[in-house]
Design a protein around this motif. Structure first.
Motif, PDB file in Angstrom:
ATOM      1  N   TYR A 141       0.839  -1.198   0.000  1.00 51.82           N
ATOM      2  CA  TYR A 141       0.000   0.000   0.000  1.00 51.82           C
ATOM      3  C   TYR A 141       0.874   1.248   0.000  1.00 51.82           C
ATOM      4  O   TYR A 141       0.657   2.173  -0.777  1.00 51.82           O
ATOM      5  N   LYS A 142       1.881   1.257   0.876  1.00 52.57           N
ATOM      6  CA  LYS A 142       2.757   2.432   0.974  1.00 52.57           C
ATOM      7  C   LYS A 142       3.550   2.636  -0.299  1.00 52.57           C
ATOM      8  O   LYS A 142       3.856   3.765  -0.665  1.00 52.57           O
ATOM      9  N   GLU A 143       3.872   1.558  -0.982  1.00 49.30           N
ATOM     10  CA  GLU A 143       4.643   1.642  -2.216  1.00 49.30           C
ATOM     11  C   GLU A 143       3.793   2.128  -3.394  1.00 49.30           C
ATOM     12  O   GLU A 143       4.216   2.971  -4.172  1.00 49.30           O
ATOM     13  N   SER A 144       2.578   1.596  -3.536  1.00 47.92           N
ATOM     14  CA  SER A 144       1.824   1.796  -4.775  1.00 47.92           C
ATOM     15  C   SER A 144       0.513   2.555  -4.635  1.00 47.92           C
ATOM     16  O   SER A 144       0.007   3.064  -5.623  1.00 47.92           O
ATOM     17  N   CYS A 145      -0.056   2.602  -3.442  1.00 51.78           N
ATOM     18  CA  CYS A 145      -1.443   3.058  -3.321  1.00 51.78           C
ATOM     19  C   CYS A 145      -1.617   4.373  -2.566  1.00 51.78           C
ATOM     20  O   CYS A 145      -2.633   5.049  -2.722  1.00 51.78           O
ATOM     21  N   VAL A 146      -0.650   4.707  -1.717  1.00 56.50           N
ATOM     22  CA  VAL A 146      -0.816   5.828  -0.801  1.00 56.50           C
ATOM     23  C   VAL A 146      -1.011   7.163  -1.534  1.00 56.50           C
ATOM     24  O   VAL A 146      -1.710   8.042  -1.047  1.00 56.50           O
ATOM     25  N   SER A 147      -0.451   7.298  -2.725  1.00 53.79           N
ATOM     26  CA  SER A 147      -0.564   8.567  -3.439  1.00 53.79           C
ATOM     27  C   SER A 147      -2.005   8.881  -3.844  1.00 53.79           C
ATOM     28  O   SER A 147      -2.382  10.047  -3.905  1.00 53.79           O
ATOM     29  N   CYS A 148      -2.815   7.875  -4.079  1.00 52.52           N
ATOM     30  CA  CYS A 148      -4.210   8.104  -4.477  1.00 52.52           C
ATOM     31  C   CYS A 148      -5.196   7.895  -3.333  1.00 52.52           C
ATOM     32  O   CYS A 148      -6.213   8.585  -3.270  1.00 52.52           O
ATOM     33  N   HIS A 149      -4.914   6.947  -2.441  1.00 45.76           N
ATOM     34  CA  HIS A 149      -5.870   6.611  -1.383  1.00 45.76           C
ATOM     35  C   HIS A 149      -5.538   7.276  -0.046  1.00 45.76           C
ATOM     36  O   HIS A 149      -6.275   7.091   0.920  1.00 45.76           O
TER      37      HIS A 149
END
Length: 124
Positions: free
Chosen positions: A62-70
């Protein structure tokens, strides 16, 4: 040199051509090294795909791929909030695998979809 002003320009041109040639060779060597590093990085696995114990870590992914949008607190932003999602586990897996809206497909490997969906459902 005062009699023939073209000589300094020819010397500067020769120096420039030599620099371009040698820097091009150096760039090719750097490109080869970078390609080798990327190849070794793929075989070792991406960050978040494997934790130090060899298990999938959904929070790291999540921290690598998702945090920027979510968002950092799962509150949403460009993407919807993940806390308290109303989607079922199967719907979450489908969205992660196939994408939708602005979300790209395939962010998590197929074998890790269950773990990621369970983790998202556990967010309160």
């Amino acid at each position: 040199m005062n009699r023939n002003p073209i000589i300094p320009f020819v010397l500067i041109m020769a120096l420039g051509i030599g620099l371009v040639f040698f820097l091009s060779i150096e760039g090719l060597n750097n490109a080869d090294e970078k390609a080798k590093e990327e190849k070794h990085g793929e075989t070792a696995g991406k960050e978040g795909e494997k934790a130090s114990s060899g298990e999938f870590d959904p929070e790291a992914k999540y921290k690598e791929s998702c945090v920027s949008c979510h968002g950092g607190n799962y509150e949403g932003g460009a993407g919807p909030a993940l806390k308290g999602t109303k989607l079922s586990k199967d719907e979450i897996k489908d969205r992660i695998k196939n994408g939708g809206g602005i979300m790209p497909a395939g962010l998590v490997a197929d074998e890790n979809l269950d773990a990621m969906a369970d983790w998202i459902k556990s967010l309160k």
